[in-house]
Every structure is written in structure tokens, then in C-alpha cells.
Design a protein around this motif. Structure first.
Motif, PDB file in Angstrom:
ATOM      1  N   SER A  11       0.513  -1.328   0.094  1.00 17.30           N
ATOM      2  CA  SER A  11      -0.033  -0.011   0.073  1.00 17.30           C
ATOM      3  C   SER A  11       0.860   1.194   0.013  1.00 17.30           C
ATOM      4  O   SER A  11       1.915   1.129   0.376  1.00 17.30           O
ATOM      5  CB  SER A  11      -0.832   0.230   1.106  1.00 17.30           C
ATOM      6  OG  SER A  11       0.002   0.226   2.437  1.00 17.30           O
ATOM      7  N   MET A  13       0.604   3.894   1.694  1.00 14.59           N
ATOM      8  CA  MET A  13       1.012   3.991   3.165  1.00 14.59           C
ATOM      9  C   MET A  13       2.123   3.318   3.763  1.00 14.59           C
ATOM     10  O   MET A  13       3.128   3.841   4.211  1.00 14.59           O
ATOM     11  CB  MET A  13      -0.165   3.902   4.090  1.00 14.59           C
ATOM     12  CG  MET A  13       0.177   3.983   5.652  1.00 14.59           C
ATOM     13  SD  MET A  13       0.357   5.822   6.239  1.00 14.59           S
ATOM     14  CE  MET A  13      -1.287   6.317   5.850  1.00 14.59           C
ATOM     15  N   ASP A  41      -5.852  -4.910   3.375  1.00 14.32           N
ATOM     16  CA  ASP A  41      -6.000  -3.847   2.583  1.00 14.32           C
ATOM     17  C   ASP A  41      -7.293  -3.817   1.697  1.00 14.32           C
ATOM     18  O   ASP A  41      -7.747  -2.919   0.939  1.00 14.32           O
ATOM     19  CB  ASP A  41      -4.814  -3.931   1.385  1.00 14.32           C
ATOM     20  CG  ASP A  41      -3.720  -3.166   2.130  1.00 14.32           C
ATOM     21  OD1 ASP A  41      -3.740  -2.411   2.956  1.00 14.32           O
ATOM     22  OD2 ASP A  41      -2.374  -3.757   1.712  1.00 14.32           O
ATOM     23  N   GLU A  43     -10.964  -2.985   0.740  1.00 11.00           N
ATOM     24  CA  GLU A  43     -11.709  -2.077   1.093  1.00 11.00           C
ATOM     25  C   GLU A  43     -12.879  -2.702   1.633  1.00 11.00           C
ATOM     26  O   GLU A  43     -13.332  -1.906   2.518  1.00 11.00           O
ATOM     27  CB  GLU A  43     -12.107  -1.118  -0.042  1.00 11.00           C
ATOM     28  CG  GLU A  43     -10.507  -0.384  -0.566  1.00 11.00           C
ATOM     29  CD  GLU A  43     -10.885   0.619  -1.742  1.00 11.00           C
ATOM     30  OE1 GLU A  43     -12.184   0.816  -1.605  1.00 11.00           O
ATOM     31  OE2 GLU A  43     -10.017   1.168  -2.223  1.00 11.00           O
ATOM     32  N   ARG A  46     -12.670  -3.839   5.755  1.00 12.57           N
ATOM     33  CA  ARG A  46     -11.832  -3.403   6.717  1.00 12.57           C
ATOM     34  C   ARG A  46     -12.499  -3.082   8.052  1.00 12.57           C
ATOM     35  O   ARG A  46     -12.054  -3.191   9.108  1.00 12.57           O
ATOM     36  CB  ARG A  46     -11.351  -1.830   6.416  1.00 12.57           C
ATOM     37  CG  ARG A  46     -10.241  -1.970   5.382  1.00 12.57           C
ATOM     38  CD  ARG A  46      -9.968  -0.709   4.813  1.00 12.57           C
ATOM     39  NE  ARG A  46      -9.315  -0.029   6.158  1.00 12.57           N
ATOM     40  CZ  ARG A  46      -7.669  -0.179   6.365  1.00 12.57           C
ATOM     41  NH1 ARG A  46      -7.168  -0.780   5.632  1.00 12.57           N
ATOM     42  NH2 ARG A  46      -7.409   0.536   7.280  1.00 12.57           N
ATOM     43  N   PRO A 145      -7.919   3.037   1.924  1.00 12.23           N
ATOM     44  CA  PRO A 145      -6.861   3.731   2.216  1.00 12.23           C
ATOM     45  C   PRO A 145      -7.022   5.030   2.355  1.00 12.23           C
ATOM     46  O   PRO A 145      -7.990   5.697   1.872  1.00 12.23           O
ATOM     47  CB  PRO A 145      -5.923   3.654   0.884  1.00 12.23           C
ATOM     48  CG  PRO A 145      -6.172   2.321   0.109  1.00 12.23           C
ATOM     49  CD  PRO A 145      -7.750   2.456   0.595  1.00 12.23           C
ATOM     50  N   SER A 167      -0.977   9.074   9.879  1.00  9.63           N
ATOM     51  CA  SER A 167      -1.024   8.688   8.688  1.00  9.63           C
ATOM     52  C   SER A 167      -1.185   9.844   7.847  1.00  9.63           C
ATOM     53  O   SER A 167      -0.469   9.909   6.625  1.00  9.63           O
ATOM     54  CB  SER A 167      -2.773   7.902   8.477  1.00  9.63           C
ATOM     55  OG  SER A 167      -2.286   6.951   9.216  1.00  9.63           O
TER      56      SER A 167
END
Length: 301
Positions: A11, A13, A41, A43, A46, A145, A167
Motif C-alpha cells: 500500500s 501508506m 487492504d 476495502e 476493513r 486507504p 497517517s
């Protein structure tokens, strides 16, 4: 000198927070191997993460198999208990533990959001805190993300986001932070803002090579928070929050340990103690939480 093989999720991040690690290890030759991070990861999944270590299974398997030498983790997403054969060998200096609000208007704060404002977050911790502090806001489940959440904000799908300050900083988006929110309003997740470096337990050579990256104060806080999670049967997205704070006045060091268990509605049991021994203080906090029904509260429908 042997190349140090470092594994991180692929990712944006993870790669952003891995870059300073590679630079700090110079002149050691390093090779970064990205992993897809299946589970963490995706979506669509999560929010209901009900399994400890779901973010790290693939990268840990590669570490155990000897395909990499070091795994880079966000501590809050890593397994609460050490995987047999692996150990957290170093903790980088902790970043800002606070959440922040991001809106299209940087002057707006959590207190000045208009009634009925839509706030995007998939975190049960943030949702419960928002419902307790601003029940007039509309919390909208928003996964993915940070960049995809920012896109939803600027496409007017939501009016505000609650995300981790660290983040935003790691992605070079500090200028987008509108307000850093006090932990008294939204309590951070245990392990927040800590990058952990994991190695094989018997690989003392690698452990030695990355030791210069270890921050002792963060290490105490990290292990204390992991202990709290274990004692309270916590995991990444559990209804449990808190932190360990080091207090150093130059002559005495003490540790403040806070843990907060909550229901989806925002009802909470919150315990905070300070002592000279971080481990004992954490155990005392967990005992008091349990006495006040925290385990039942955290499992409440």
C-alpha cells in the motif's frame, strides 16, 4: 555486507513509512519487497475485522520461510501475541497518537461542524467516540486507504473525515489536517502511531543490525499496550482503546496507562493509572476494567 531483505505491504501508506527506515539503515544494503497485504487492504472488509493479525499473515509467513529478514508493521495492526518463531525486535520513535479531522474547509473543527454533518469512518472506536461527543453528526461507514477516503471527501460523498494524524503526516499531507483531536474526545487505539520491526527470533545478526533504529521509550509503551490488549482479549478493531504515556521529569520516570472499553453506542468504562512499573500499572488497569464489566461491554451488540 549481506543485503538486508525488508518486507512491507504494498500500500502507498506502508511504502511511505518504510522509506525512512531504508534511509536510516544506510550504509547497510537493503532490498524492499512489497506484499499485497490480502485481508487488511481489501476495502470491502476493513470494518468488521474480528481476527487478530489479519493484516500481517502473508508477510509473517514470508519471514518464517526465510524469504525476508525484517517485516515492517504498524503495531496497531500487528498480532497481539508474538507468532511462534518471530519477535518484535525494534520499535521506531512514536509519532502523534491523536486522530484528526479533515474537511474541505481547514478552519472547521469537530466542535464547529454543523448539525447533521456527514463524517466518514469505518472504525468502531471512532464511531463510538463521535456518537458520545457529537450525537448530532451522521457517521457514514467509509473504508479504504487514506487517499481513497480523501477522494470521497472532495467528491462530496462525505463532509468530513476522521483519520490518524500520523497517517496524514507519513503521506506528506500534514497541510490537510484541520484539527488534531484530544485523546480525551477520541481515545487512540492501543499501539497507535508505532512502527514495529519484526524478525525471526533466532536471527540475532539481523536484530543487531536494526538495533540502532530502536527507541527505548517507545519500546516500553509498545509492549505495555500489547500486554493490555492480550489481557483484555483485544485485537485491531476491537472495542478497546488506550495508550501508555511515559512521564520523565528528569529525576523520576513513571508511566500513565489508560484503557477504555466501549459499546457501539459510546457507553464506556475508562481506567487510567500512573505508576513506576509500566507492566504492573497495565495489569492493575486491566483488573479494574474487568471489575467494572469492560469485557461484557466490549462484546455488547
Amino acid at each position: 555486507m549481506t543485503t538486508l531483505r525488508i518486507g512491507a505491504r504494498s500500500s502507498r501508506m506502508s511504502l511511505a513509512q518504510s522509506a525512512p527506515i531504508l534511509a536510516a539503515l544506510a550504509p547497510t544494503p537493503v532490498l524492499l519487497r512489497p506484499f499485497s497485504g490480502e485481508g487488511g487492504d481489501r476495502e470491502e472488509n476493513r470494518a468488521p475485522l474480528e481476527e487478530d493479525g489479519v493484516f500481517s499473515q502473508e508477510i509473517e509467513a514470508a519471514l518464517l520461510a526465510g524469504e525476508i529478514d525484517v517485516a515492517v508493521h504498524c503495531l496497531k495492526d500487528a498480532p497481539t501475541r508474538d507468532t511462534p518463531g518471530l519477535t518484535m525486535a525494534a520499535y521506531l520513535c512514536r509519532d502523534d497518537i491523536r486522530d484528526c479531522i479533515v474537511t474541505r474547509d481547514p478552519e472547521i473543527t469537530l466542535d464547529t461542524l454543523p448539525l447533521g454533518t456527514t463524517v466518514g469512518t469505518a472504525s468502531v472506536r471512532r464511531t463510538a467516540a463521535l456518537r458520545a461527543y457529537r450525537p448530532d453528526l451522521e457517521v457514514v461507514p467509509l473504508r479504504g486507504p487514506v487517499y481513497s477516503r480523501l477522494e470521497a471527501l472532495f467528491q462530496h460523498d462525505v463532509d468530513a473525515l476522521i483519520v490518524a494524524s500520523c497517517s496524514m503526516e507519513r503521506l506528506g499531507l500534514r497541510h490537510r489536517i484541520g484539527q488534531r483531536i484530544s485523546p480525551e474526545i477520541i481515545c487512540p487505539s492501543l499501539g497507535a502511531a508505532i512502527i514495529a520491526l519484526q524478525t525471526r527470533e533466532d536471527d540475532m545478526e539481523t536484530h543487531k543490525r536494526i538495533s540502532k533504529l530502536h527507541d527505548r521509550e517507545t519500546g516500553v509503551e509498545a509492549e505495555t499496550e500489547r500486554l493490555t490488549l492480550r489481557q483484555m482479549d483485544g485485537y485491531c478493531n476491537a472495542r478497546l482503546a488506550g495508550y501508555c504515556l511515559t512521564n520523565d521529569d528528569g529525576s523520576t520516570v513513571t508511566y500513565t496507562v489508560r484503557a477504555r472499553a466501549f459499546s457501539p453506542s459510546g457507553t464506556a468504562v475508562d481506567v487510567r493509572l500512573t505508576g513506576e512499573n509500566a507492566t504492573k500499572t497495565a495489569l492493575d488497569v486491566c483488573q479494574r476494567l474487568t471489575q467494572h464489566g469492560a469485557l461484557g461491554l466490549a462484546k455488547e451488540a
